[in-house]
Design an enzyme around this catalytic site. Structure first.
Site, PDB file in Angstrom:
ATOM      1  N   ARG A  51       1.064  -1.039   0.122  1.00  0.00           N
ATOM      2  CA  ARG A  51      -0.027   0.239   0.389  1.00  0.00           C
ATOM      3  C   ARG A  51       1.015   0.840   0.492  1.00  0.00           C
ATOM      4  O   ARG A  51       0.989   2.882  -0.583  1.00  0.00           O
ATOM      5  CB  ARG A  51      -1.140   0.350   1.033  1.00  0.00           C
ATOM      6  CG  ARG A  51      -1.957   0.232   0.244  1.00  0.00           C
ATOM      7  CD  ARG A  51      -3.374   0.261   1.792  1.00  0.00           C
ATOM      8  NE  ARG A  51      -2.545  -0.662   3.197  1.00  0.00           N
ATOM      9  CZ  ARG A  51      -3.480  -0.327   4.572  1.00  0.00           C
ATOM     10  NH1 ARG A  51      -4.817   0.040   4.663  1.00  0.00           N
ATOM     11  NH2 ARG A  51      -2.771  -0.931   5.435  1.00  0.00           N
ATOM     12  N   LYS A 148      -0.266 -18.374   5.642  1.00  0.00           N
ATOM     13  CA  LYS A 148      -1.353 -18.746   6.373  1.00  0.00           C
ATOM     14  C   LYS A 148      -1.426 -18.043   7.371  1.00  0.00           C
ATOM     15  O   LYS A 148      -1.376 -16.853   7.434  1.00  0.00           O
ATOM     16  CB  LYS A 148      -0.423 -19.539   8.093  1.00  0.00           C
ATOM     17  CG  LYS A 148       0.709 -19.098   8.311  1.00  0.00           C
ATOM     18  CD  LYS A 148       0.337 -19.881   9.509  1.00  0.00           C
ATOM     19  CE  LYS A 148       0.657 -19.327  11.460  1.00  0.00           C
ATOM     20  NZ  LYS A 148       1.381 -20.357  11.848  1.00  0.00           N
ATOM     21  N   HIS A 178       5.510 -22.806   6.378  1.00  0.00           N
ATOM     22  CA  HIS A 178       6.353 -23.444   6.420  1.00  0.00           C
ATOM     23  C   HIS A 178       7.692 -24.658   7.042  1.00  0.00           C
ATOM     24  O   HIS A 178       8.356 -25.143   6.288  1.00  0.00           O
ATOM     25  CB  HIS A 178       7.102 -21.809   6.290  1.00  0.00           C
ATOM     26  CG  HIS A 178       7.156 -21.711   8.132  1.00  0.00           C
ATOM     27  ND1 HIS A 178       6.190 -20.499   8.559  1.00  0.00           N
ATOM     28  CD2 HIS A 178       8.321 -22.048   8.928  1.00  0.00           C
ATOM     29  CE1 HIS A 178       6.328 -21.409  10.022  1.00  0.00           C
ATOM     30  NE2 HIS A 178       7.387 -21.524  10.037  1.00  0.00           N
ATOM     31  N   LYS A 182      11.509 -27.938   5.835  1.00  0.00           N
ATOM     32  CA  LYS A 182      12.520 -28.023   6.570  1.00  0.00           C
ATOM     33  C   LYS A 182      13.022 -28.974   6.367  1.00  0.00           C
ATOM     34  O   LYS A 182      12.907 -30.198   6.082  1.00  0.00           O
ATOM     35  CB  LYS A 182      11.809 -27.622   8.479  1.00  0.00           C
ATOM     36  CG  LYS A 182      11.736 -26.227   8.979  1.00  0.00           C
ATOM     37  CD  LYS A 182      10.619 -26.704  10.128  1.00  0.00           C
ATOM     38  CE  LYS A 182      10.303 -25.532  10.325  1.00  0.00           C
ATOM     39  NZ  LYS A 182      11.528 -24.548  11.082  1.00  0.00           N
ATOM     40  N   GLU A 216       8.605 -22.373  21.761  1.00  0.00           N
ATOM     41  CA  GLU A 216       8.804 -21.556  21.642  1.00  0.00           C
ATOM     42  C   GLU A 216       9.134 -20.853  22.946  1.00  0.00           C
ATOM     43  O   GLU A 216       8.328 -20.887  24.207  1.00  0.00           O
ATOM     44  CB  GLU A 216       8.027 -21.165  21.272  1.00  0.00           C
ATOM     45  CG  GLU A 216       7.810 -21.046  19.364  1.00  0.00           C
ATOM     46  CD  GLU A 216       6.454 -20.185  18.862  1.00  0.00           C
ATOM     47  OE1 GLU A 216       6.989 -19.631  18.147  1.00  0.00           O
ATOM     48  OE2 GLU A 216       5.190 -20.024  19.416  1.00  0.00           O
ATOM     49  N   ASP A 235      -3.354 -21.658  15.525  1.00  0.00           N
ATOM     50  CA  ASP A 235      -2.045 -21.052  14.971  1.00  0.00           C
ATOM     51  C   ASP A 235      -1.135 -22.361  15.016  1.00  0.00           C
ATOM     52  O   ASP A 235      -0.550 -22.338  13.883  1.00  0.00           O
ATOM     53  CB  ASP A 235      -2.132 -20.368  16.122  1.00  0.00           C
ATOM     54  CG  ASP A 235      -0.808 -19.545  15.042  1.00  0.00           C
ATOM     55  OD1 ASP A 235      -0.418 -18.353  14.713  1.00  0.00           O
ATOM     56  OD2 ASP A 235       0.671 -19.049  16.364  1.00  0.00           O
ATOM     57  N   HIS A 240       0.595 -26.635  11.488  1.00  0.00           N
ATOM     58  CA  HIS A 240       1.912 -27.091  11.301  1.00  0.00           C
ATOM     59  C   HIS A 240       2.266 -28.994  12.324  1.00  0.00           C
ATOM     60  O   HIS A 240       2.798 -29.743  11.337  1.00  0.00           O
ATOM     61  CB  HIS A 240       2.691 -26.076  11.876  1.00  0.00           C
ATOM     62  CG  HIS A 240       3.284 -24.833  12.279  1.00  0.00           C
ATOM     63  ND1 HIS A 240       3.028 -24.673  10.926  1.00  0.00           N
ATOM     64  CD2 HIS A 240       2.809 -23.505  12.692  1.00  0.00           C
ATOM     65  CE1 HIS A 240       3.345 -23.557  10.215  1.00  0.00           C
ATOM     66  NE2 HIS A 240       3.336 -22.906  11.122  1.00  0.00           N
ATOM     67  N   LYS A 331       4.259 -21.165  24.090  1.00  0.00           N
ATOM     68  CA  LYS A 331       5.221 -20.040  24.146  1.00  0.00           C
ATOM     69  C   LYS A 331       4.930 -19.839  25.550  1.00  0.00           C
ATOM     70  O   LYS A 331       5.034 -21.149  26.212  1.00  0.00           O
ATOM     71  CB  LYS A 331       4.187 -18.941  23.731  1.00  0.00           C
ATOM     72  CG  LYS A 331       3.580 -19.039  21.918  1.00  0.00           C
ATOM     73  CD  LYS A 331       2.861 -17.555  21.578  1.00  0.00           C
ATOM     74  CE  LYS A 331       3.036 -18.063  20.078  1.00  0.00           C
ATOM     75  NZ  LYS A 331       3.497 -18.206  19.457  1.00  0.00           N
TER      76      LYS A 331
END
Ligand code: NAD
Length: 484
Positions: A51, A148, A178, A182, A216, A235, A240, A331
């Site tokens: 944009r 995603k 993704h 890997k 994570e 998520d 995944h 997380k």
């Protein structure tokens, strides 16, 4: 050995969202590395579309900064960077309006591969697909790459599939996950299907259970508003972890061919049982160690969104009946570590009276850090004094095996983008796969919403909520330690 470059055709790659975070951190640095490796044919171009009202020179400067920040020093070559930057164009475009589209149309060339990467918020996917068609920018050979999240439930994923299908065939749509790009994930297929060693044992008869962990250390700071509407199930698990589960559990495809592989993955998803409420643990990280807790990041003090989830999953088919798959992701955990661990059963009979030290065989596939595989084996403890057993790892760390070449292992994004140009969809999700995964996930999410289930708090830097430990303990098993 590693950086063998498979040629691709000359291409024009348009990156919608070219000024965004993903483009800066992953897409442009990845493309630069492919350029450096000699994989971008003469005449290929990358066109940023976003944009912002930028000149080409100003946009090129942002790409230069991204390379500077996200490419390791050893891979920076001033002359190559200049040449790469020379391939970059820019068009200011409004996905929801008419501005910029005729300019983009004018930039397109005949007889080169056209690929359009939708690195924008998902609400814009449909608009961009529509306008590419309306303005005659996409041709029958064009490909679109869709980021995603692909929907937030079955209904929205189906609606998005239908919108894209109005203008593009399934063969033109590359839904990116993704994780599939890997190195270790692809190696999982090589280990399973290029060796005779594991496949005869790859079934409930010999495998006790499988653990898939994606841990994570970061929280959701900065993207709390988005994350709060999503949570770990949407998520991470639906996409995944589900893809990883499929690659472990699928039957050998008849060929390493996009539809053959994806047909087998789809069968796994369709064979998943509904997950029982007692086999689900949801968690939310608390404040601690001077850091804020989840609710402070989500801006909703009463948020019930999970930043951690653990599930016990069963696959109802001949191969896997009776072997649970334990999935967990979260997380603010102890370490950043992703791995798949396949734990084999005990030998049927022990001939060693003194079986002290006996442990199960475990095949550990590490996704990050230190991509590689480890096979935990029993051997005799060296030395005199009778037969004692000990467990040793048969370590296949790629970094060791590849030496200096390990640096050249392409990042997931660069590999996947080159697959798009090559027209190979094997490592991309097909529409029916995504829908099947949502069809499995939806009732799980609805179930806890209806029950008003709150996530259990867990300390930052821990392994997750207490109940997740119990999920394993009640089956007489335990999670592997989360460590780098
Ligand atoms: P971002 O917010 O940083 O960037 C969004 C981009 O979209 C910007 O370039 C902006 O100019 C452009 N944009 C916004 N509105 C537009 C409009 N009306 N017309 C044209 N362009 C418009 O987002 P991001 O983090 O780069 O994420 C992009 C996509 O990638 C999202 O779908 C996201 O879910 C996905 N994704 C991002 C990451 C990541 O690490 N950032 C990881 C995985 C997936």
């Amino acid at each position: 050995m590693v950086s063998r470059v498979i040629p691709v055709d000359t291409f024009d790659l348009v990156i919608f969202g070219g000024t965004g975070d993903l483009a800066r951190r992953k897409i442009f640095p990845g493309l630069y590395r492919r350029f450096l490796a000699g994989q971008m044919p003469e005449g290929s171009r990358i066109i940023g579309a976003a944009r912002a009202d930028l000149t080409e020179a100003a946009f090129r400067a942002t790409v230069r900064e991204a390379i500077d920040e996200f490419v390791p020093e050893a891979r920076k070559d001033a002359a190559v960077i200049d040449a790469f930057i020379g391939r970059i164009g820019y068009v200011s475009i409004d996905a929801k309006g008419t501005g910029g589209w005729p300019d983009l149309r004018a930039m397109m060339r005949e007889n080169v591969v056209r690929a359009f990467y939708f690195s924008v918020a998902p609400v814009l996917f449909g608009d961009i697909a529509e306008r590419l068609h309306e303005h005659g920018i996409a041709d029958a050979w064009s490909r679109i790459v869709v980021e995603k999240p692909f929907g937030r439930d079955l209904a929205s994923a189906r609606a998005l599939n239908e919108t894209l299908a109005k203008h593009f065939t399934e063969a033109q749509i590359y839904r990116i996950d993704h994780y599939l790009g890997k190195e270790t994930v692809q190696n999982l297929m090589a280990v399973r299907f290029a060796n005779i060693l594991f496949e005869p044992l790859w079934k409930a008869e010999y495998i006790d259970h499988v653990q898939i962990t994606v841990a994570e250390t970061v929280g959701v700071e900065g993207r709390g508003a988005y994350y709060d509407k999503s949570g770990a199930m949407r998520d991470m698990v639906q996409n995944h972890l589900m893809q990883l589960l499929c690659l472990i559990a699928m039957e050998p495809p008849y060929h390493f061919d996009p539809d053959a592989v994806r047909d087998e993955k789809l069968k796994v998803i369709r064979a998943l049982d509904a997950v029982k409420p007692e086999d689900i643990v949801r968690g939310q990280y608390l404040a601690g160690g001077g850091q804020e807790g989840y609710v402070a990041h989500s801006e909703n003090p009463a948020s019930k969104t999970e930043s951690y989830i653990a599930l016990k999953v069963h696959i109802s088919n001949w191969r896997w009946k009776g072997t649970p798959f334990y999935l967990r992701t979260g997380k603010r955990l102890r370490a950043r570590a992703s791995e798949i661990a396949i734990t084999f059963k005990e030998p049927p009979h022990s001939i060693f009276d003194d079986a002290e030290g006996w442990r199960e065989n475990v095949l550990v596939i590490r996704l990050q850090p230190n991509e590689g595989m480890n096979l935990m084996m029993m051997i005799k403890e060296p030395g005199p004094g009778g037969m004692r057993l000990m467990q040793v790892p048969l370590d296949m760390a790629f970094a060791d095996a590849l030496g200096a070449d390990a640096e050249d292992i392409p990042d997931a994004y660069e590999r996947l983008i080159m697959d798009v140009i090559r027209g190979n969809q094997t490592l991309f999700m097909r529409g029916d796969e995504v829908e099947a995964a949502w069809a499995w996930a939806d009732p799980i999410i609805q179930g806890w919403e209806e029950r008003g289930m709150k996530p259990q708090g867990y300390d930052p830097g821990s392994s997750g909520p207490e109940d997740a430990l119990m999920l394993m303990h009640k089956d007489g098993r335990r999670w592997r330690e989360i460590r780098e």
